[in-house]
Write a protein that holds these residues in place. Structure first.
Motif, PDB file in Angstrom:
ATOM      1  N   MET A  29       0.796  -1.027  -0.025  1.00 36.79           N
ATOM      2  CA  MET A  29      -0.026  -0.010  -0.085  1.00 36.79           C
ATOM      3  C   MET A  29       0.765   1.346  -0.018  1.00 36.79           C
ATOM      4  SD  MET A  29      -3.066  -1.199   2.539  1.00 36.79           S
ATOM      5  CE  MET A  29      -4.505  -0.542   1.827  1.00 36.79           C
ATOM      6  N   LEU A  30       2.132   1.274   0.560  1.00 38.00           N
ATOM      7  CA  LEU A  30       3.007   2.416   0.463  1.00 38.00           C
ATOM      8  C   LEU A  30       3.487   2.852  -0.953  1.00 38.00           C
ATOM      9  CD1 LEU A  30       5.144   2.018   3.705  1.00 38.00           C
ATOM     10  CD2 LEU A  30       3.593   3.413   3.482  1.00 38.00           C
ATOM     11  N   VAL A  31       3.579   1.429  -1.675  1.00 37.19           N
ATOM     12  CA  VAL A  31       4.107   1.570  -2.745  1.00 37.19           C
ATOM     13  C   VAL A  31       3.045   2.079  -3.878  1.00 37.19           C
ATOM     14  CG1 VAL A  31       5.163   0.394  -4.802  1.00 37.19           C
ATOM     15  CG2 VAL A  31       5.935  -0.343  -2.765  1.00 37.19           C
ATOM     16  N   ALA A  32       1.868   1.431  -3.567  1.00 35.08           N
ATOM     17  CA  ALA A  32       0.672   2.090  -4.534  1.00 35.08           C
ATOM     18  C   ALA A  32       0.548   3.633  -4.427  1.00 35.08           C
ATOM     19  CB  ALA A  32      -0.426   1.219  -4.084  1.00 35.08           C
ATOM     20  N   GLY A  33       0.651   4.192  -3.115  1.00 43.00           N
ATOM     21  CA  GLY A  33       0.552   5.475  -2.763  1.00 43.00           C
ATOM     22  C   GLY A  33       1.575   6.383  -3.391  1.00 43.00           C
ATOM     23  N   ALA A  34       2.747   5.715  -3.125  1.00 41.89           N
ATOM     24  CA  ALA A  34       3.882   6.606  -4.113  1.00 41.89           C
ATOM     25  C   ALA A  34       3.931   6.468  -5.653  1.00 41.89           C
ATOM     26  CB  ALA A  34       5.171   5.796  -3.474  1.00 41.89           C
ATOM     27  N   LYS A  35       3.224   5.640  -6.016  1.00 46.23           N
ATOM     28  CA  LYS A  35       3.044   5.814  -7.772  1.00 46.23           C
ATOM     29  C   LYS A  35       2.406   7.040  -8.095  1.00 46.23           C
ATOM     30  CE  LYS A  35       4.042   0.846  -8.455  1.00 46.23           C
ATOM     31  NZ  LYS A  35       3.330  -0.470  -8.766  1.00 46.23           N
ATOM     32  N   ALA A  36       1.373   7.115  -7.050  1.00 45.20           N
ATOM     33  CA  ALA A  36       0.461   8.453  -7.249  1.00 45.20           C
ATOM     34  C   ALA A  36       0.882   9.315  -6.725  1.00 45.20           C
ATOM     35  CB  ALA A  36      -1.028   8.051  -6.891  1.00 45.20           C
ATOM     36  N   GLY A  37       2.131   9.846  -6.401  1.00 43.23           N
ATOM     37  CA  GLY A  37       2.518  11.105  -5.845  1.00 43.23           C
ATOM     38  C   GLY A  37       2.264  11.202  -4.285  1.00 43.23           C
ATOM     39  N   LEU A  38       1.588  10.102  -3.578  1.00 41.33           N
ATOM     40  CA  LEU A  38       1.459  10.308  -2.197  1.00 41.33           C
ATOM     41  C   LEU A  38       2.420   9.081  -1.375  1.00 41.33           C
ATOM     42  CD1 LEU A  38      -2.617   9.951  -2.482  1.00 41.33           C
ATOM     43  CD2 LEU A  38      -1.219  11.957  -1.652  1.00 41.33           C
ATOM     44  N   GLY A  39       3.733   9.574  -1.278  1.00 41.62           N
ATOM     45  CA  GLY A  39       4.429   8.757  -0.528  1.00 41.62           C
ATOM     46  C   GLY A  39       4.452   9.207   0.745  1.00 41.62           C
ATOM     47  N   ARG A  40       5.127   8.296   1.700  1.00 41.01           N
ATOM     48  CA  ARG A  40       5.280   8.477   3.079  1.00 41.01           C
ATOM     49  C   ARG A  40       5.275  10.113   3.546  1.00 41.01           C
ATOM     50  NH1 ARG A  40       3.312   6.020   7.259  1.00 41.01           N
ATOM     51  NH2 ARG A  40       4.350   3.970   7.013  1.00 41.01           N
ATOM     52  N   ASP A  41       6.551  10.651   2.977  1.00 40.98           N
ATOM     53  CA  ASP A  41       6.824  11.961   3.513  1.00 40.98           C
ATOM     54  C   ASP A  41       5.483  13.048   3.297  1.00 40.98           C
ATOM     55  OD1 ASP A  41       9.213  10.890   4.533  1.00 40.98           O
ATOM     56  OD2 ASP A  41      10.494  11.675   2.709  1.00 40.98           O
ATOM     57  N   ARG A  42       5.230  12.918   2.090  1.00 40.95           N
ATOM     58  CA  ARG A  42       3.980  13.891   1.552  1.00 40.95           C
ATOM     59  C   ARG A  42       2.553  13.495   2.739  1.00 40.95           C
ATOM     60  NH1 ARG A  42       0.553  14.915  -3.893  1.00 40.95           N
ATOM     61  NH2 ARG A  42      -0.551  16.700  -3.183  1.00 40.95           N
ATOM     62  N   VAL A  43       2.215  12.384   2.770  1.00 42.42           N
ATOM     63  CA  VAL A  43       1.198  12.010   3.609  1.00 42.42           C
ATOM     64  C   VAL A  43       1.151  12.752   4.850  1.00 42.42           C
ATOM     65  CG1 VAL A  43      -0.226  10.233   4.509  1.00 42.42           C
ATOM     66  CG2 VAL A  43       0.402  10.343   2.186  1.00 42.42           C
ATOM     67  N   GLU A  44       2.729  12.145   5.662  1.00 42.63           N
ATOM     68  CA  GLU A  44       2.819  12.616   6.917  1.00 42.63           C
ATOM     69  C   GLU A  44       2.844  14.373   6.857  1.00 42.63           C
ATOM     70  OE1 GLU A  44       6.494  10.971   7.974  1.00 42.63           O
ATOM     71  OE2 GLU A  44       5.505   9.050   8.698  1.00 42.63           O
ATOM     72  N   ALA A  45       3.278  15.126   6.066  1.00 41.97           N
ATOM     73  CA  ALA A  45       3.032  16.561   6.057  1.00 41.97           C
ATOM     74  C   ALA A  45       1.692  16.701   5.983  1.00 41.97           C
ATOM     75  CB  ALA A  45       3.940  16.915   4.979  1.00 41.97           C
ATOM     76  N   LEU A  46       0.661  16.088   5.092  1.00 46.61           N
ATOM     77  CA  LEU A  46      -0.577  16.490   4.680  1.00 46.61           C
ATOM     78  C   LEU A  46      -1.483  16.306   5.917  1.00 46.61           C
ATOM     79  CD1 LEU A  46      -1.339  15.360   1.310  1.00 46.61           C
ATOM     80  CD2 LEU A  46      -1.218  17.742   1.914  1.00 46.61           C
ATOM     81  N   ALA A  47      -1.372  15.002   6.611  1.00 48.83           N
ATOM     82  CA  ALA A  47      -2.138  14.474   7.614  1.00 48.83           C
ATOM     83  C   ALA A  47      -1.135  13.878   8.822  1.00 48.83           C
ATOM     84  CB  ALA A  47      -3.188  13.336   7.058  1.00 48.83           C
ATOM     85  N   PRO A  48      -0.513  14.661   9.712  1.00 43.01           N
ATOM     86  CA  PRO A  48       0.299  13.979  10.544  1.00 43.01           C
ATOM     87  C   PRO A  48      -0.574  13.058  11.304  1.00 43.01           C
ATOM     88  CG  PRO A  48       0.619  16.222  10.394  1.00 43.01           C
ATOM     89  CD  PRO A  48      -0.713  16.003   9.651  1.00 43.01           C
ATOM     90  N   ARG A  49      -0.142  11.946  11.837  1.00 40.54           N
ATOM     91  CA  ARG A  49      -0.764  10.934  12.743  1.00 40.54           C
ATOM     92  C   ARG A  49      -0.744  11.469  14.214  1.00 40.54           C
ATOM     93  NH1 ARG A  49       0.694   4.517  13.034  1.00 40.54           N
ATOM     94  NH2 ARG A  49       0.781   4.697  10.858  1.00 40.54           N
ATOM     95  N   GLU A  50      -1.883  11.347  14.863  1.00 39.92           N
ATOM     96  CA  GLU A  50      -1.850  11.857  16.300  1.00 39.92           C
ATOM     97  C   GLU A  50      -2.320  10.615  17.178  1.00 39.92           C
ATOM     98  OE1 GLU A  50      -5.048  14.856  16.105  1.00 39.92           O
ATOM     99  OE2 GLU A  50      -3.511  16.239  15.207  1.00 39.92           O
ATOM    100  N   ALA A  51      -2.715   9.593  16.532  1.00 43.07           N
ATOM    101  CA  ALA A  51      -3.141   8.457  17.567  1.00 43.07           C
ATOM    102  C   ALA A  51      -3.297   7.114  16.527  1.00 43.07           C
ATOM    103  CB  ALA A  51      -4.272   8.833  18.434  1.00 43.07           C
ATOM    104  N   THR A  52      -3.287   6.111  17.222  1.00 42.46           N
ATOM    105  CA  THR A  52      -3.329   4.622  16.475  1.00 42.46           C
ATOM    106  C   THR A  52      -4.296   3.726  17.396  1.00 42.46           C
ATOM    107  OG1 THR A  52      -1.457   4.986  15.426  1.00 42.46           O
ATOM    108  CG2 THR A  52      -2.155   2.661  15.294  1.00 42.46           C
TER     109      THR A  52
END
Length: 922
Positions: A426-449
């Motif tokens: 799923m990480l690879v799938a997001g990266a193929k669409a320009g939604l890599g881990r770094d960008r997603v963490e910048a857009l939507a920082p995680r606060e709890a799990t």
């Protein structure tokens, strides 16, 4: 306070349960007389160690050097040579005796060196459990060598730890274990304490952790229920020990040929001796003649030629990324009729890849494979897509990256996943669409799990909402099993990003259609939290996740086939080699992969030729061979069943190659005619049990190995076709001399010179012959086909007759013109060598004339002929060699007559080949 395990168990011995997965954890603890919190006491543990023995697999004895050396002499042909050594020594022929003994020693040395590369499969299995473990003893966690574990010990499992024994899980905190080496499952298995039915297969026992497997995430505890030989790994150890390595088709044929040839040689030598005595010849002279016949008829160079020819095949395979650990495997590959291939890591890349994303707006396909973030999103027509912000596709990919604990890492150009392979996909799938881990963490920082739970079957994370105007707004991201996630959804995203009522039926039907393709499907959902719904991270738990989620879509993934797998499978099938997929994975997944690589027809309807482990267990011994022979996919197969199906195929007359990479493959790898292990992704156990290791783990390399194996056997057959006429001719020329009461045309030492020098300098040059065209379009050799076919025997007898006639004629001619006995014998010796050199070029192809093959396609032939010519000049003209071998210099006229005999023999052989050549089609 007294330790209950030291007082109570002293009067009530602990008996590990036979099916711990079928009992509640507290009953297992009770049966093992241990404490679920404090573990065993030291005194009790020491007593159990004495009672049950160390937690290690039993060692096995290997053959010592003397026994291995003795095995090299255990051959009927060698017995005849050793008897010849004794006879010639008794007759005072020390030179003959020494030369013959030297031949025996050289052949034994070659075999001994090869035999000394001992099997290490069982040692590899033992090394898997040589580790340390965190164990609770008397309420204290301590690190102990795994060999000290006993039934009843309480083991602490942590991420990255190797499971040291078979454990019944008593506590699991998001615990996942990689069991691929044991069961063939490509994805880590979630563990919990639930009670399971007794009949559940090993691969489905989620309340057990087995020795040799690896904890990938989470933590937990488990009580030891089996150690050492009693573990599942111990069962495999016994299977490996019980599966005897089989002789190859070549070694079986050579053994039969050696026995037949020995009987013929002894009978002929005895007849020669009897005829000589009846003719009134001296006993010593008759003995010498009989020994000469025996030595002449024995192909002394054959054992060395077999070894060297196969070794050259090994070198050629190594250049094509296949390392052969046992020389006979080269020939066996050439006669293989069935390849039993593992799925994970062999036909597939063992890298999960998202192949499709479904949203209520439609389905999108993803290109690329593996963990490299290279690829695109495409619509059904193949046009590249870019997910619009806030669309269902955008949210589905974003949730797959945000609600994710895995990480991607690159090393030396190779990408790998740290964590769960599914999350990595799923990480690879997001990266193929320009939604890599770094960008997603910048857009939507995680606060709890809320971690994944095997009971809930979903994971949730809390993030700052990237689409909200208010920076304090939050969003819940959820991913998990389709049924569970869809059930919690009340709305879904439309194509334009607006919300509408959820269509659960549509989503479930889409998931089912994707699963039918063998894809693993996960659902993603979101839920914005605004105003009073906002939660502080400390209060975010499973109960805080809303029940009215918004369905964004589905991600469908598959462990993709290797790029060259389909072509390699097609090539094997075209070569008449049947390919069967044997895996521990589910039947649906295995069937889908089989269709993708060409094992099953993509367009075929109706039930596929698939058998499961349950099906195999229901078949009796009479039904099993036919069922396995007709099946193409065998799924959910246990180690015992893999071994059983290989035996069943061998019972049907097949030469079986078994490929694998896990511990569970080791017994079948050893039992198969040739075991093929994966070099990169394979376990050490599989490599040590195998005959061949693929350096690139690619099934396509097997095709290359089969091709090289066929070429090696062809070259070996060419050598046999070349060398046997010499041996038969030498024996017959001695027999003719005895029958006619004449002097021997060739002495025993001269025969040995011919046999050993020509075998090395002439015959072995055939081992460097390039593969013939069309070698992979003909069917495998029939395992029952004799080494010497009718056509080959006819050719051998023809050349033998030419050698006898030419040498005998020249021997008599030279004596009739007044030449001495030594000179006449030297002429006969050179006739043999020169005719062999001419015949050598004819043996390069069983059908084509020598001129069609090109003189320089095998330059080693020219090198060998030149070296042999130098050797013949030395034995003919050097006084020292004249004294040892009883030869004499020859005049130029004799060499012309030798050349004439060789030219006539070459013409006859070429004519015979032309007449026997198969008729060409139009």
């Amino acid at each position: 306070m007294a330790d209950p395990t030291t007082s109570e168990s002293a009067t009530r011995p602990a008996h590990p349960p036979d099916a711990a997965h079928g009992l509640p954890a507290h009953e297992v603890v009770l049966l093992l007389a241990t404490d679920p919190e404090r573990g065993l006491g030291e005194a009790e543990a020491a007593g159990r160690l004495l009672r049950f023995g160390p937690n290690a697999l039993p060692a096995t004895r290997s053959a010592g050097p003397l026994r291995r050396l003795a095995r090299q002499l255990h051959n009927p042909l060698i017995y005849v040579l050793l008897a010849s050594v004794l006879v010639t020594a008794a007759l005072g022929e020390l030179v003959d005796s020494t030369v013959i003994l030297g031949v025996v020693v050289v052949n034994a040395a070659v075999g001994f060196v090869q035999e000394s590369r001992a099997e290490a499969a069982l040692e590899g299995l033992r090394s898997m459990v040589r580790t340390t473990a965190s164990v609770v003893r008397e309420g204290q966690v301590r690190s102990l060598a795994s060999a000290e574990l006993v039934p009843g010990d309480l083991v602490v499992l942590e991420e990255g730890a190797k499971v040291p024994a078979d454990l019944r899980v008593t506590r699991a905190d998001e615990l996942r274990v990689d069991e691929s080496a044991l069961t063939g499952e490509s994805a880590p298995v979630a563990k919990d304490e639930v009670v399971l039915p007794d009949h559940v297969a090993v691969a489905d026992r989620r309340n057990m952790a087995y020795s040799g497997t690896l904890v990938t995430t989470g933590s937990g505890t488990g009580v030891v229920v089996a150690t050492g030989a009693e573990t599942e790994l111990g069962d495999i150890h016994r299977l490996v020990g019980a599966a005897e390595g089989l002789s190859t088709p070549l070694t079986r044929k050579l053994a039969w040929f050696s026995k037949l040839l020995t009987v013929a040689i002894v009978a002929l030598a005895a007849a020669t001796f009897g005829v000589g005595l009846l003719r009134g010849q001296e006993m010593a002279e008759t003995f010498t003649a009989a020994v000469a016949l025996a030595v002449g008829a024995i192909p002394e160079g054959l054992p060395a030629a077999v070894t060297i020819t196969l070794a050259i095949g090994v070198a050629r395979m190594a250049r094509r990324r296949a390392v052969v650990r046992r020389l006979p495997a080269v020939e066996t590959l050439g006669s293989t009729t069935v390849v039993c291939s593992d799925k994970t890591g062999t036909l597939t890349q063992n890298q999960m890849t998202v192949r499709a994303v479904w949203t209520p707006a439609g389905e999108v396909l993803l290109t690329g494979s593996g963990y490299a973030p290279d690829g695109e999103l495409c619509d059904g027509a193949g046009a590249t897509l870019a997910p619009a912000p806030r669309s269902a596709l955008w949210w589905t990919l974003l949730v797959g990256v945000a609600c994710n604990d895995a990480a991607l890492a690159e090393h030396d150009g190779r990408w790998r996943v740290v964590g769960d392979p599914t999350e990595g996909a799923m990480l690879v799938a997001g990266a193929k669409a320009g939604l890599g881990r770094d960008r997603v963490e910048a857009l939507a920082p995680r606060e709890a799990t809320v971690p994944f739970s095997s009971e809930r079957r979903w994971m949730a994370t809390l993030h700052r909402d990237p689409t909200a105007v208010d920076p304090t707004d939050q969003v819940v991201a959820v991913k998990g099993a389709v049924e569970q996630v869809v059930e919690r959804c009340t709305r879904q995203l439309r194509a334009d990003g607006s919300l509408g009522p959820v269509d659960r039926t549509l989503a479930l039907e889409a998931a089912h259609a994707l699963a039918q393709q063998g894809l693993r499907v996960l659902a993603t959902a979101v839920r914005p939290l605004t105003g009073p719904e906002r939660h502080a991270p400390a209060t975010f738990d499973a109960g805080a996740v809303p029940d009215d989620l918004v369905l964004t879509g589905l991600q469908a993934m598959l462990d993709p086939p290797r790029p060259a797998a389909a072509r390699a499978v097609a090539a094997c099938l075209a070569a008449g080699v049947s390919v069967k997929m044997v895996t521990g994975d589910h039947a649906a997944t295995a069937t889908a992969v089989a269709r993708q690589v060409g094992l099953l027809d993509q367009s075929a309807t109706g039930p596929a030729p698939v058998l499961t482990g349950t099906d195999l267990a229901a078949l009796d011994a009479e039904e099993l061979p036919a069922a396995v022979d007709s099946a193409v996919v065998l799924a959910r197969v246990s180690p015992e069943q893999k071994l059983r199906l290989v035996e069943a195929l061998q019972g049907r007359g097949h030469v079986v190659a078994m490929t694998g990479d896990g511990v569970n493959d080791a017994p079948a790898l050893r039992q198969a005619d040739i075991g093929v292990a994966m070099g990169t992704g394979g376990t050490e156990v599989a490599k040590d049990a195998a005959d061949m290791v693929l350096l690139d783990d690619d099934f396509a390399t097997i095709e290359a190995a089969v091709e090289e194996g066929r070429g090696a056997f062809d070259n070996l057959t060419k050598f046999i076709a070349w060398t046997l006429p010499t041996n038969i001719g030498e024996g017959l020329v001695i027999l003719v001399a005895i029958l006619l009461g004449a002097a021997l045309p060739i002495l025993p030492t001269q025969i040995l010179w011919i046999n050993m020098t020509t075998a090395v300098l002439l015959g072995l040059m055939l081992a460097f012959e390039p593969r013939e065209d069309g070698i992979m379009t003909r069917p495998p050799r029939d395992p029952e086909q004799p080494l010497l076919t009718g056509a080959l025997m006819a050719r051998i007898l023809l050349v033998s007759a030419l050698l006898v006639a030419g040498s005998w004629w020249l021997f008599q001619w030279e004596q009739s013109r007044g030449a001495g006995l030594a000179e006449a014998r030297t002429a006969a010796l050179n006739v043999f060598v020169v005719v062999e050199a001419v015949y050598l070029f004819s043996c390069r192809s069983p059908t084509l004339p020598a001129w069609r093959l090109g003189l320089f396609t095998n330059r080693w032939l020219l090198v060998g002929v030149s070296a042999q010519a130098a050797g013949q000049a030395a034995i003919t003209y050097l006084p020292a060699m004249n004294a040892v071998f009883g030869t004499a210099p020859l005049p130029a006229g004799t060499w012309l007559r030798i050349a004439a005999v060789a030219a006539l023999a070459g013409l006859v052989i070429a004519t015979d080949k032309r007449l026997r050549r198969p008729t060409r089609g139009p």
